[in-house]
Design an enzyme around this catalytic site. Structure first.
Site, PDB file in Angstrom:
ATOM      1  N   HIS A 120       0.818  -1.208   0.000  1.00 55.56           N
ATOM      2  CA  HIS A 120       0.000   0.000   0.000  1.00 55.56           C
ATOM      3  C   HIS A 120       0.856   1.263   0.000  1.00 55.56           C
ATOM      4  O   HIS A 120       0.355   2.349   0.288  1.00 55.56           O
ATOM      5  CB  HIS A 120      -0.959  -0.005   1.192  1.00 55.56           C
ATOM      6  CG  HIS A 120      -1.960  -1.121   1.132  1.00 55.56           C
ATOM      7  ND1 HIS A 120      -2.674  -1.557   2.224  1.00 55.56           N
ATOM      8  CD2 HIS A 120      -2.355  -1.913   0.095  1.00 55.56           C
ATOM      9  CE1 HIS A 120      -3.469  -2.561   1.865  1.00 55.56           C
ATOM     10  NE2 HIS A 120      -3.288  -2.792   0.591  1.00 55.56           N
ATOM     11  N   ASN A 219      -2.655 -12.515  15.866  1.00 53.22           N
ATOM     12  CA  ASN A 219      -3.498 -11.333  15.723  1.00 53.22           C
ATOM     13  C   ASN A 219      -4.366 -11.205  16.966  1.00 53.22           C
ATOM     14  O   ASN A 219      -4.789 -12.205  17.543  1.00 53.22           O
ATOM     15  CB  ASN A 219      -4.386 -11.454  14.470  1.00 53.22           C
ATOM     16  CG  ASN A 219      -5.039 -10.154  14.071  1.00 53.22           C
ATOM     17  OD1 ASN A 219      -4.360  -9.143  13.941  1.00 53.22           O
ATOM     18  ND2 ASN A 219      -6.350 -10.169  13.883  1.00 53.22           N
TER      19      ASN A 219
END
Length: 248
Positions: A120, A219
């Site tokens: 990104h 996570n």
């Protein structure tokens, strides 16, 4: 065997490891997750790439937001999770870090640029959309805040934008190709701090698994791919990964 011991065993058995990192690794450095409650995207309507290109007003608003929210990111320091990955790279155990983050913290932790694949882009500098020339942010910030000037390229007078991928902007071809190559070459892919909802990037972990690699998710919250992983740990990234690979 507890989670950390299982992760240590999986990492120890791997010969070519790839990390896939998302916002969760950087929140431990104090950088807010854009998608979380109170994050930028819950407070501002996203500016799409076509609108940025078509309108001085939208470009001005984009730079205003950038400089209003920049201090937190620019003052952040790599945390234990970043340093643990840097250690694996240094030891030759990790061939690449594929990241959805734009904060440059992997590089600041000591990972060479060549080992970081930024899907990104990078928010710590800007680039010309015509010729690709790199522009540092400090002079752009000064001209914008003091004079309201929108940046133009010093080389070709093209439009200058932060070196990130905006909504509606095509994913960068070369990083995507490199990420696929590294994914298919690894024998272990570790997801760290990604919700695994943004495609096509979120397809890489399953690609690795289908190709025979082991697949681990570390996570804080559950993801849609938990059922596909060989090991899932819902815990803080930095302390967990540091213990698993034996670094402070």
């Amino acid at each position: 065997m507890n989670d950390v011991e299982q992760l240590r065993e999986i990492v120890g058995a791997a010969k070519r490891i790839v990390a896939f990192t998302g916002a969760g690794i950087s929140t431990e450095s104090g950088i807010p997750d854009f998608r979380s409650p109170g994050g930028i995207w819950t407070r501002y309507k996203p500016i799409y790439f076509d609108d940025f290109m078509a309108s001085d007003e939208m470009r001005r608003e984009s730079w205003r937001r950038k400089f209003a929210t920049d201090e937190t990111m620019l003052n952040a320091e790599p945390n234990a999770g970043h340093r643990a990955l840097a250690k694996l790279v240094e030891l030759g155990r990790m061939s690449a870090i594929i990241t959805q983050n734009v904060d440059g913290l992997h590089q600041r932790s000591g990972v060479p640029d060549a080992k970081v694949i930024e899907l990104h882009g990078n928010a710590t500098y800007a680039s010309c959309l015509d010729c690709g020339h790199r522009h540092e942010l400090a002079p752009i910030r000064t001209a914008f805040l003091e004079k309201g000037e929108l940046p133009l390229c010093e080389k070709c007078e093209g439009i200058v934008k932060t070196a990130t991928i905006s909504f509606g902007q095509a994913m960068p071809e070369i990083p995507m190709i490199r990420a696929q190559e590294e994914t298919l070459a690894c024998d272990l892919l570790i997801v760290l701090g990604s919700s695994l909802v943004v495609y096509p990037a979120a397809g890489f972990p399953r690609m690795a698994k289908r190709n025979g690699a082991r697949f681990v998710i570390l996570n804080r919250d559950p993801t849609d791919q938990d059922d596909d992983a060989d090991l899932v740990i819902h815990n803080e990234i930095g302390p967990t990964l540091s213990k698993a690979i034996g670094v402070n």
